[in-house]
Design an enzyme around this catalytic site. Structure first.
Site, PDB file in Angstrom:
ATOM      1  N   HIS A  87      12.652   0.221 -61.183  1.00 55.61           N
ATOM      2  CA  HIS A  87      13.207  -0.906 -61.941  1.00 55.61           C
ATOM      3  C   HIS A  87      13.141  -0.574 -63.429  1.00 55.61           C
ATOM      4  O   HIS A  87      12.227   0.096 -63.897  1.00 55.61           O
ATOM      5  CB  HIS A  87      12.429  -2.182 -61.628  1.00 55.61           C
ATOM      6  CG  HIS A  87      13.078  -3.424 -62.149  1.00 55.61           C
ATOM      7  ND1 HIS A  87      13.000  -3.790 -63.473  1.00 55.61           N
ATOM      8  CD2 HIS A  87      13.828  -4.376 -61.533  1.00 55.61           C
ATOM      9  CE1 HIS A  87      13.672  -4.921 -63.648  1.00 55.61           C
ATOM     10  NE2 HIS A  87      14.184  -5.293 -62.490  1.00 55.61           N
ATOM     11  N   GLU A 159      21.499  -1.622 -62.459  1.00 54.78           N
ATOM     12  CA  GLU A 159      21.118  -2.680 -63.386  1.00 54.78           C
ATOM     13  C   GLU A 159      21.303  -2.189 -64.818  1.00 54.78           C
ATOM     14  O   GLU A 159      20.514  -1.400 -65.317  1.00 54.78           O
ATOM     15  CB  GLU A 159      19.675  -3.145 -63.150  1.00 54.78           C
ATOM     16  CG  GLU A 159      18.680  -2.023 -62.860  1.00 54.78           C
ATOM     17  CD  GLU A 159      17.236  -2.496 -62.902  1.00 54.78           C
ATOM     18  OE1 GLU A 159      16.999  -3.699 -62.794  1.00 54.78           O
ATOM     19  OE2 GLU A 159      16.357  -1.651 -63.075  1.00 54.78           O
ATOM     20  N   GLY A 165      17.656 -10.004 -68.226  1.00 56.15           N
ATOM     21  CA  GLY A 165      16.840 -10.969 -68.935  1.00 56.15           C
ATOM     22  C   GLY A 165      17.404 -11.378 -70.279  1.00 56.15           C
ATOM     23  O   GLY A 165      16.760 -12.091 -71.040  1.00 56.15           O
ATOM     24  N   GLY A 226      17.220 -11.523 -60.448  1.00 57.06           N
ATOM     25  CA  GLY A 226      16.019 -11.687 -61.257  1.00 57.06           C
ATOM     26  C   GLY A 226      15.652 -13.144 -61.438  1.00 57.06           C
ATOM     27  O   GLY A 226      15.146 -13.804 -60.537  1.00 57.06           O
TER      28      GLY A 226
END
Length: 243
Positions: A87, A159, A165, A226
Site C-alpha cells: 500500500h 492507487e 485521502g 479507503g
C-alpha cells in the site's frame, strides 16, 4: 488504523447484514482490517460466501526475532485469506521497496494467502511523465518473478498516490489508461488469458458517487476502498454498482 475492537465488530456486522440484503450479483467483498480485528471478523464472516477477510500487511519472514511484527502464518491461522501488500502508505511511511515487497509476496503465497498487491505513482511522478515507468518497475520488481500459477493468485490494486485521502480522484479516463497499461504489461510477461483473468482494482478516493463511472471502464474490475469503507452504507453502495 481506525476503530477499536468493538467499533470494528459493529461496523463489520453492519456491512455483513447489508451485503446479505442488498448484494444480488457475484461480487465479493474483502474486508482488510487491523490485526487485532482479524479473528473476530473471521468468526462473524463464517457462512457468508460474499465476504472474505484480509490483513493490511505481513512480515516477509516466516517467524523469528521480529518483535511487534505479524507473520503470514499467524494471519492464515485466524481465518483470513487475503493480505494487502505495498500500500502506498507502507511504501511512503515505512520505506517498503519493490525488493522487500517481492519477498513479502513470496511468503504470503507460500502460506496460501492471496496478495492484494498495490502499485501507483506520486503526483511528482505523474507531473514529470514517468508514471508509466514507475508502474512498470513496481510490477517487474515486485511480482513478475512469479510463475504463472503463482501470479494467477494475485489481485492488483492501482492507487494513484496523489488521489489517496485527498478527496481528489483520477478521472475515469486516467484510471482506465493505467489499468489498460497494467493489463498489457501482464499479457506481455505471461499471456493474454492470465492478463484477462487478473483482477485489477482502483484505489483512490472511490465513493458511491464516482464508483459507477469508474467501474464502467473496461479494465477496472473493482475498488480498493479507503475512507468510504468506514461507513457501512457507503461501502455496500459501492458494491451494489456491480449488482
Amino acid at each position: 488504523m481506525n476503530l477499536d475492537y468493538n467499533e470494528g465488530m459493529t461496523l463489520f456486522s453492519e456491512v455483513a447484514d447489508l451485503v446479505k440484503s442488498d448484494i444480488t450479483g457475484a461480487q465479493e467483498a474483502v474486508v482488510c482490517s487491523p490485526f487485532i480485528h482479524l479473528h473476530g471478523l473471521a468468526q462473524l464472516a463464517t457462512g457468508n460466501s460474499k465476504i472474505s477477510i484480509g490483513a493490511q500487511n505481513a512480515h516477509q519472514k516466516e517467524s523469528g526475532a521480529y518483535t511487534g511484527e505479524i507473520s503470514a502464518k499467524m494471519i492464515k491461522s485466524v481465518g483470513a485469506s487475503y493480505v494487502i501488500l505495498g500500500h502506498s502508505e507502507r511504501r511512503q511511511y515505512f520505506g517498503e521497496s519493490n525488493e522487500l515487497l517481492a519477498k513479502k509476496t513470496d511468503t504470503v503465497l507460500a502460506n496460501d494467502l492471496k496478495p492484494i498487491f498495490c502499485i501507483g505513482e506520486t503526483l511528482q511522478e505523474r507531473e514529470t511523465n514517468v508514471h508509466f515507468d514507475v508502474i512498470k518497475s513496481q510490477l517487474a520488481e515486485g511480482v513478475f518473478h512469479l510463475d504463472e500459477a503463482q501470479f494467477s493468485k494475485l489481485v492488483i490494486a492501482y492507487e494513484p498516490v496523489w488521489a489517496i485521502g485527498t478527496g481528489v480522484t483520477a478521472t475515469s479516463d486516467q484510471a482506465q489508461e493505467i489499468h489498460a497499461f497494467i493489463r498489457k504489461e501482464i499479457a506481455a510477461k505471461y499471456n493474454q488469458t492470465i492478463a484477462d483473468n487478473t483482477t485489477i482494482l482502483y484505489g483512490g478516493s472511490c465513493n458511491p458517487k464516482n464508483a459507477p463511472e469508474l467501474f464502467a471502464q473496461a479494465d477496472i474490475d473493482g475498488g480498493l476502498i479507503g475512507g468510504a469503507s468506514l461507513k457501512s452504507r457507503d461501502f455496500v453502495d459501492i458494491l451494489k454498482v456491480f449488482n
